[in-house]
Motif scaffolding. Sequence first.
Motif, PDB file in Angstrom:
ATOM      1  N   GLU A 245       0.837  -1.206   0.000  1.00 55.46           N
ATOM      2  CA  GLU A 245       0.000   0.000   0.000  1.00 55.46           C
ATOM      3  C   GLU A 245       0.869   1.253   0.000  1.00 55.46           C
ATOM      4  N   ILE A 246       1.925   1.265   0.786  1.00 57.12           N
ATOM      5  CA  ILE A 246       2.817   2.431   0.830  1.00 57.12           C
ATOM      6  C   ILE A 246       3.444   2.665  -0.541  1.00 57.12           C
ATOM      7  N   ASP A 247       3.940   1.599  -1.151  1.00 54.78           N
ATOM      8  CA  ASP A 247       4.552   1.727  -2.473  1.00 54.78           C
ATOM      9  C   ASP A 247       3.533   2.235  -3.492  1.00 54.78           C
ATOM     10  N   LEU A 248       2.314   1.754  -3.400  1.00 49.65           N
ATOM     11  CA  LEU A 248       1.275   2.165  -4.342  1.00 49.65           C
ATOM     12  C   LEU A 248       0.900   3.622  -4.151  1.00 49.65           C
ATOM     13  N   ARG A 249       0.714   4.053  -2.922  1.00 49.67           N
ATOM     14  CA  ARG A 249       0.289   5.439  -2.706  1.00 49.67           C
ATOM     15  C   ARG A 249       1.377   6.426  -3.138  1.00 49.67           C
ATOM     16  N   ARG A 250       2.638   6.018  -3.105  1.00 50.36           N
ATOM     17  CA  ARG A 250       3.718   6.893  -3.561  1.00 50.36           C
ATOM     18  C   ARG A 250       3.740   7.036  -5.081  1.00 50.36           C
ATOM     19  N   ARG A 251       3.021   6.162  -5.774  1.00 53.40           N
ATOM     20  CA  ARG A 251       2.977   6.215  -7.237  1.00 53.40           C
ATOM     21  C   ARG A 251       1.693   6.855  -7.754  1.00 53.40           C
ATOM     22  N   LEU A 252       0.825   7.305  -6.857  1.00 56.06           N
ATOM     23  CA  LEU A 252      -0.434   7.894  -7.300  1.00 56.06           C
ATOM     24  C   LEU A 252      -0.213   9.288  -7.883  1.00 56.06           C
ATOM     25  N   PRO A 253      -1.015   9.675  -8.879  1.00 57.95           N
ATOM     26  CA  PRO A 253      -0.929  11.051  -9.385  1.00 57.95           C
ATOM     27  C   PRO A 253      -1.264  12.050  -8.278  1.00 57.95           C
ATOM     28  N   GLU A 254      -0.737  13.231  -8.390  1.00 54.17           N
ATOM     29  CA  GLU A 254      -1.010  14.268  -7.398  1.00 54.17           C
ATOM     30  C   GLU A 254      -2.521  14.514  -7.315  1.00 54.17           C
ATOM     31  N   GLY A 255      -3.021  14.586  -6.100  1.00 56.12           N
ATOM     32  CA  GLY A 255      -4.436  14.844  -5.883  1.00 56.12           C
ATOM     33  C   GLY A 255      -5.282  13.603  -5.720  1.00 56.12           C
ATOM     34  N   VAL A 256      -4.745  12.428  -6.023  1.00 58.83           N
ATOM     35  CA  VAL A 256      -5.481  11.174  -5.847  1.00 58.83           C
ATOM     36  C   VAL A 256      -5.109  10.594  -4.481  1.00 58.83           C
ATOM     37  N   ARG A 257      -6.094  10.392  -3.643  1.00 59.87           N
ATOM     38  CA  ARG A 257      -5.839   9.932  -2.278  1.00 59.87           C
ATOM     39  C   ARG A 257      -5.775   8.409  -2.197  1.00 59.87           C
ATOM     40  N   CYS A 258      -5.095   7.944  -1.168  1.00 59.24           N
ATOM     41  CA  CYS A 258      -5.116   6.530  -0.826  1.00 59.24           C
ATOM     42  C   CYS A 258      -5.926   6.376   0.454  1.00 59.24           C
ATOM     43  N   TYR A 259      -6.991   5.573   0.391  1.00 58.42           N
ATOM     44  CA  TYR A 259      -7.790   5.242   1.567  1.00 58.42           C
ATOM     45  C   TYR A 259      -7.417   3.827   2.006  1.00 58.42           C
ATOM     46  N   THR A 260      -6.781   3.703   3.141  1.00 65.35           N
ATOM     47  CA  THR A 260      -6.403   2.356   3.543  1.00 65.35           C
ATOM     48  C   THR A 260      -7.638   1.523   3.867  1.00 65.35           C
ATOM     49  N   GLY A 261      -7.605   0.290   3.392  1.00 67.61           N
ATOM     50  CA  GLY A 261      -8.596  -0.702   3.768  1.00 67.61           C
ATOM     51  C   GLY A 261      -7.916  -1.863   4.463  1.00 67.61           C
ATOM     52  N   ASP A 262      -6.718  -1.604   5.003  1.00 68.16           N
ATOM     53  CA  ASP A 262      -5.900  -2.638   5.637  1.00 68.16           C
ATOM     54  C   ASP A 262      -6.254  -2.728   7.113  1.00 68.16           C
ATOM     55  N   ASP A 263      -7.075  -3.706   7.459  1.00 74.05           N
ATOM     56  CA  ASP A 263      -7.552  -3.848   8.829  1.00 74.05           C
ATOM     57  C   ASP A 263      -6.536  -4.512   9.741  1.00 74.05           C
ATOM     58  N   PHE A 264      -5.329  -4.782   9.214  1.00 77.62           N
ATOM     59  CA  PHE A 264      -4.235  -5.303  10.032  1.00 77.62           C
ATOM     60  C   PHE A 264      -3.216  -4.231  10.404  1.00 77.62           C
ATOM     61  N   ASN A 265      -3.065  -3.203   9.558  1.00 78.40           N
ATOM     62  CA  ASN A 265      -1.943  -2.265   9.700  1.00 78.40           C
ATOM     63  C   ASN A 265      -2.364  -0.800   9.644  1.00 78.40           C
ATOM     64  N   TYR A 266      -3.624  -0.509   9.956  1.00 76.27           N
ATOM     65  CA  TYR A 266      -4.165   0.829   9.745  1.00 76.27           C
ATOM     66  C   TYR A 266      -3.499   1.929  10.577  1.00 76.27           C
ATOM     67  N   PRO A 267      -3.075   1.703  11.828  1.00 74.05           N
ATOM     68  CA  PRO A 267      -2.487   2.844  12.563  1.00 74.05           C
ATOM     69  C   PRO A 267      -1.259   3.419  11.872  1.00 74.05           C
ATOM     70  N   GLU A 268      -0.341   2.559  11.457  1.00 77.15           N
ATOM     71  CA  GLU A 268       0.884   3.059  10.827  1.00 77.15           C
ATOM     72  C   GLU A 268       0.604   3.675   9.459  1.00 77.15           C
TER      73      GLU A 268
END
Length: 395
Positions: A245-268
Amino acid sequence: MTIQLPGAGGELRTHTPRAQPLALTTGAPFTSRTVFSAAHVVADPYADVSPDSPAAVDWDATLAFRRHLWSHGLGVAEAMDTAQRGMGLDWAGAAELIRRSAAEAKAVGGRIACGVGTDQITSGPLGTSGSLITSGSLEEIRKAYEEQLAVVEESGAQAILMASRALAAAASGPEDYLEIYGHLLRQSAEPVILHWLGPMFDPALEGYWGSSDLDAATNTFLDVIAAHPDKVDGIKVSLLDAQREIDLRRRLPEGVRCYTGDDFNYPELIAGDDQGFSHALLGIFDPLGPLAAEAVRVLDTGDVKGFRELLDPTVELSRHLFQAPTRFYKTGVVFLAWLSGHQAHFTMVGGLQSARSLPHFARAYELADGLGLFPDPALAEERMKNLLAMYGVTQ
């Protein structure tokens, strides 16, 4: 007072329930993160239905729970997998849920986004084996998506383009995903959220985006976004893989948000790092709603340490509820809503209350009580003892 709880090996252990809940209050709107709770539906316990019948929903209790989430500042992600889409709730029920919840959101000023899928052209519930009978050509899949998109947009809600079991079965490769999603994004009235749900949540979605190789699938997913960045508000990633997820969100175009759906690692993931952070769209924020809202308000002040101190202890409960088979996490979510007094019974559409074991429920109760999640600990204890008695566990 104590309560005897069964373990996985059949042994009983003594738990002393806490006397007072965690002190949590409503507060100002969030400023640093956009946060959605994917909300469950409350079944009508008096309906004469079978697991194969259309869902019978208690609309008053269902909408009351959404008002509870909105009162704490959370957005509601409606008619998602937490609401048992494809596991008890069919498209007719989902459409009614979308219309009612969107109207309620408008009345109270709550934020809402709703799932758009193709479940009107699938037949056969997703059972314990993960088997599914699907039907539909690519043209039928496109039309099914269009029908649902129109319902969501007409309701005034934001659209979430959900992964489609039918598309996973019919697509011959990445080009089919590019064509279908490109068509939908071109015609959407407002920017949507794209949802990548992994096969741990739904085995019928194995190989989504045209490949079981997650690197190749990620590239196709990003190609869809890159072709229409103005029509993508964000992406919801539910792969239970924090680094991906971290790697993916760093590749998103500017202005496109990443909403985590990771119910194991959400705090970090929500806390983020020096290169960015994830917003949230989480099923675990159904039972954690007030506590999660409190944590995000602490994060709004810039206090990352305080945020983690509140949210990190909840991960053990979340991992327990979402343990394999992960798709049955909804059972634990509704169980905790019952113990918390948000509904008067522990009945689910499709009879899904039977999908977890008594030791699983006992551990969920123990962990949630330890966190102070129950507004009325005495009520939760009484209901837990009633459930135990039904299984023959005497106190």
